[in-house]
Design an enzyme around this catalytic site. Sequence first.
Site, short mmCIF file in Angstrom:
data_model
loop_
_atom_site.label_atom_id
_atom_site.label_comp_id
_atom_site.label_asym_id
_atom_site.label_seq_id
_atom_site.Cartn_x
_atom_site.Cartn_y
_atom_site.Cartn_z
N LYS A 1 -17.54 -35.13 4.19
CA LYS A 1 -18.86 -34.49 4.07
C LYS A 1 -19.90 -35.51 3.63
O LYS A 1 -21.00 -35.56 4.18
CB LYS A 1 -18.77 -33.36 3.04
CG LYS A 1 -20.11 -32.85 2.56
CD LYS A 1 -19.96 -31.80 1.48
CE LYS A 1 -19.87 -32.33 0.07
NZ LYS A 1 -21.13 -32.74 -0.56
N ASN A 2 -19.56 -36.33 2.64
CA ASN A 2 -20.55 -37.25 2.09
C ASN A 2 -20.86 -38.43 3.02
O ASN A 2 -21.77 -39.21 2.75
CB ASN A 2 -20.11 -37.76 0.71
CG ASN A 2 -20.25 -36.67 -0.35
OD1 ASN A 2 -20.77 -35.59 -0.06
ND2 ASN A 2 -19.77 -36.95 -1.54
N CYS B 1 -29.30 -29.87 -11.05
CA CYS B 1 -28.23 -29.00 -10.57
C CYS B 1 -27.21 -28.89 -11.68
O CYS B 1 -27.39 -29.46 -12.75
CB CYS B 1 -27.61 -29.55 -9.30
SG CYS B 1 -26.73 -31.06 -9.58
N ARG C 1 -30.16 -35.36 -12.21
CA ARG C 1 -30.18 -36.08 -10.93
C ARG C 1 -31.58 -36.46 -10.44
O ARG C 1 -32.09 -35.92 -9.47
CB ARG C 1 -29.43 -35.27 -9.87
CG ARG C 1 -27.98 -35.11 -10.24
CD ARG C 1 -27.22 -34.27 -9.27
NE ARG C 1 -26.62 -35.00 -8.20
CZ ARG C 1 -25.77 -34.49 -7.33
NH1 ARG C 1 -25.43 -33.24 -7.42
NH2 ARG C 1 -25.25 -35.21 -6.37
N ASP D 1 -16.18 -37.36 -8.43
CA ASP D 1 -15.85 -36.17 -7.63
C ASP D 1 -14.37 -35.79 -7.72
O ASP D 1 -13.96 -34.77 -7.15
CB ASP D 1 -16.24 -36.39 -6.15
CG ASP D 1 -17.73 -36.26 -5.94
OD1 ASP D 1 -18.44 -35.86 -6.88
OD2 ASP D 1 -18.20 -36.55 -4.82
N ARG E 1 -19.02 -25.27 0.35
CA ARG E 1 -19.97 -26.35 0.66
C ARG E 1 -19.24 -27.64 1.03
O ARG E 1 -19.80 -28.48 1.72
CB ARG E 1 -20.87 -26.64 -0.56
CG ARG E 1 -21.88 -25.55 -0.86
CD ARG E 1 -22.77 -25.99 -2.00
NE ARG E 1 -22.99 -27.42 -1.91
CZ ARG E 1 -22.98 -28.26 -2.94
NH1 ARG E 1 -22.80 -27.82 -4.15
NH2 ARG E 1 -23.17 -29.54 -2.75
C1 UD1 Z 1 -23.37 -38.70 -4.24
C2 UD1 Z 1 -22.38 -37.68 -3.69
C3 UD1 Z 1 -21.73 -36.91 -4.83
C4 UD1 Z 1 -21.11 -37.88 -5.84
C5 UD1 Z 1 -22.11 -38.93 -6.28
C6 UD1 Z 1 -21.50 -40.01 -7.16
C7 UD1 Z 1 -23.32 -37.12 -1.53
C8 UD1 Z 1 -23.99 -36.12 -0.68
N1 UD1 Z 1 -23.10 -36.77 -2.82
O1 UD1 Z 1 -24.38 -37.97 -4.93
O2 UD1 Z 1 -20.72 -36.07 -4.27
O3 UD1 Z 1 -20.69 -37.14 -6.98
O4 UD1 Z 1 -22.68 -39.58 -5.12
O5 UD1 Z 1 -20.42 -40.61 -6.52
O6 UD1 Z 1 -22.94 -38.20 -1.07
N2 UD1 Z 1 -29.57 -41.41 -10.41
C9 UD1 Z 1 -30.75 -41.80 -11.01
N3 UD1 Z 1 -31.84 -42.04 -10.22
C10 UD1 Z 1 -31.80 -41.90 -8.86
C11 UD1 Z 1 -30.58 -41.51 -8.26
C12 UD1 Z 1 -29.48 -41.27 -9.06
O7 UD1 Z 1 -30.82 -41.91 -12.23
O8 UD1 Z 1 -32.81 -42.13 -8.19
C13 UD1 Z 1 -28.39 -41.12 -11.26
C14 UD1 Z 1 -27.93 -39.66 -11.14
O9 UD1 Z 1 -28.66 -38.83 -11.99
C15 UD1 Z 1 -26.49 -39.76 -11.53
C16 UD1 Z 1 -26.09 -41.15 -11.00
O10 UD1 Z 1 -27.29 -41.86 -10.77
O11 UD1 Z 1 -26.33 -39.71 -12.91
C17 UD1 Z 1 -25.28 -41.11 -9.72
O12 UD1 Z 1 -26.00 -40.44 -8.71
P1 UD1 Z 1 -25.91 -40.84 -7.18
O13 UD1 Z 1 -24.96 -41.96 -7.01
O14 UD1 Z 1 -27.30 -41.00 -6.67
O15 UD1 Z 1 -25.26 -39.53 -6.58
P2 UD1 Z 1 -25.75 -38.70 -5.33
O16 UD1 Z 1 -26.15 -39.61 -4.22
O17 UD1 Z 1 -26.69 -37.63 -5.75
#
Ligand code: UD1
Length: 419
Positions: free
Chosen positions: A22-23, A118, A123, A308, A400
């Site tokens: 999915k990711n 969420c 996030r 995850d 999902r």
């Molecule tokens: C993706 C995955 C999710 C997985 C996560 C971490 C998808 C659709 N989802 O989520 O299943 O749990 O990676 O492996 O691929 N952060 C910031 N600023 C930003 C972006 C992120 O501070 O601009 C922080 C987030 O709050 C979090 C951490 O970075 O604490 C990791 O987030 P991120 O790696 O961005 O996860 P997602 O891409 O949302």
Amino acid sequence: MEKIIVKGGNELKGDVKISSAKNAVLPIIAASILGNELITINNAPLLEDVSVICDVLNELGSNVSINKNDLSITIDSKEVKPVDANDELIRKMRASFLIMGPMLSRHGCFKLSLPGGCNIGSRPIDLHLKGFKALGADIEIGHGYVEAKAKRLIGDRIYLDFPSVGATENILMASVLAKGTTIIENAAEEPEIADLANFLNSMGAKIDGAGSGKITVDGVDELKGTNYTPIYDRIEAGTFMIAAAISRSKIKIRGANEEHLRPIIEKLKECGIIVEYLEDENSIIVDGRCNVKAVDIKTLPYPGFPTDMQSQMMALLTLATGNSMITETVFENRFMHVSELCRMGAKIKVDGRTAFIEGVNKLTGCDVKATDLRAGATLILAGLVADKYTEIRDIYHIDRGYVCIEEKLRALGADIERV
Ligand code: UD1
């Protein structure tokens, strides 16, 4: 309201086929916006999140069709326009923000509803925006929206303070058609990033180093169509590995990449589980017919232990011999499953970002609630071994991210049904 009911105690046997990730598929579908020719994605996981992103693209003028018979998705984005996206649809899924990079790159401006927090944390999207700004975009935030504008994005050097998966993907997609060279440093190294880059390269992009901490993108003027098969879902595979381990069963998991699963394989081996990789079959045999030993885990960006898989691993450790400790470093609020596992008889205490798990002899079935996608899968895993019936509510979270989870488990011999 649908729920899943599991009766614990059955041994699992046989093999299970893992779906595509999915990711990986979500950013790949978003990246399709960048091309003018037909794109076909094979072996697509037909999940709720995947249909949401397809609906988003259709709203923007792409022509997306999902073929349920051969599990393919075809996307024609010739007519895509920077129209206001339907907020309700966008807010259904945080990953919708992945359309920002490709829409900004293709149209020079785009406005999108700001993603909210969420269940697992706040996030933020600051790193995505930092990347767009470095590529020359003006960003305005107000009234719940973020608007990005740039005549043409221009390559630059971008250092991410944290290797965010989503930010790396969004910036990567934005930079593919930018003028000149973009270098993303401290990029996320998850296999899904390398898969997105392979997909984009198959369309004619020039991306080097994806899957490492430094990604170099040489901008090109246009991208062509492609026919692409994404990687297997390492989190689904990991979840089934734990299904075998927790139910003290031996099963074969077909559609597994050893390298992608390395952090999970190594932890399970440390617990005493026997794991054998069959390279010529891309399969893994997991033999959990043993006592599970307690272990300590810290979640980290790849190649560390995946956040995850944190909750599923916790379910296993509730029944281990001895005391385990899990520290969650990626998301600030990812222990919602703890109280549900405790309702089932687990002994877990949480202090800040660390959970202390004291192994117990058995779990007992009861009414529980899926608080997020992986937490929902965790309760199914606990239900596989709990005494009597476990009834899981709010299972839309599970749908999902897991293709036919109860059918797959039932085929392995689990007593599980959706009512
Ligand atoms: C993706 C995955 C999710 C997985 C996560 C971490 C998808 C659709 N989802 O989520 O299943 O749990 O990676 O492996 O691929 N952060 C910031 N600023 C930003 C972006 C992120 O501070 O601009 C922080 C987030 O709050 C979090 C951490 O970075 O604490 C990791 O987030 P991120 O790696 O961005 O996860 P997602 O891409 O949302």
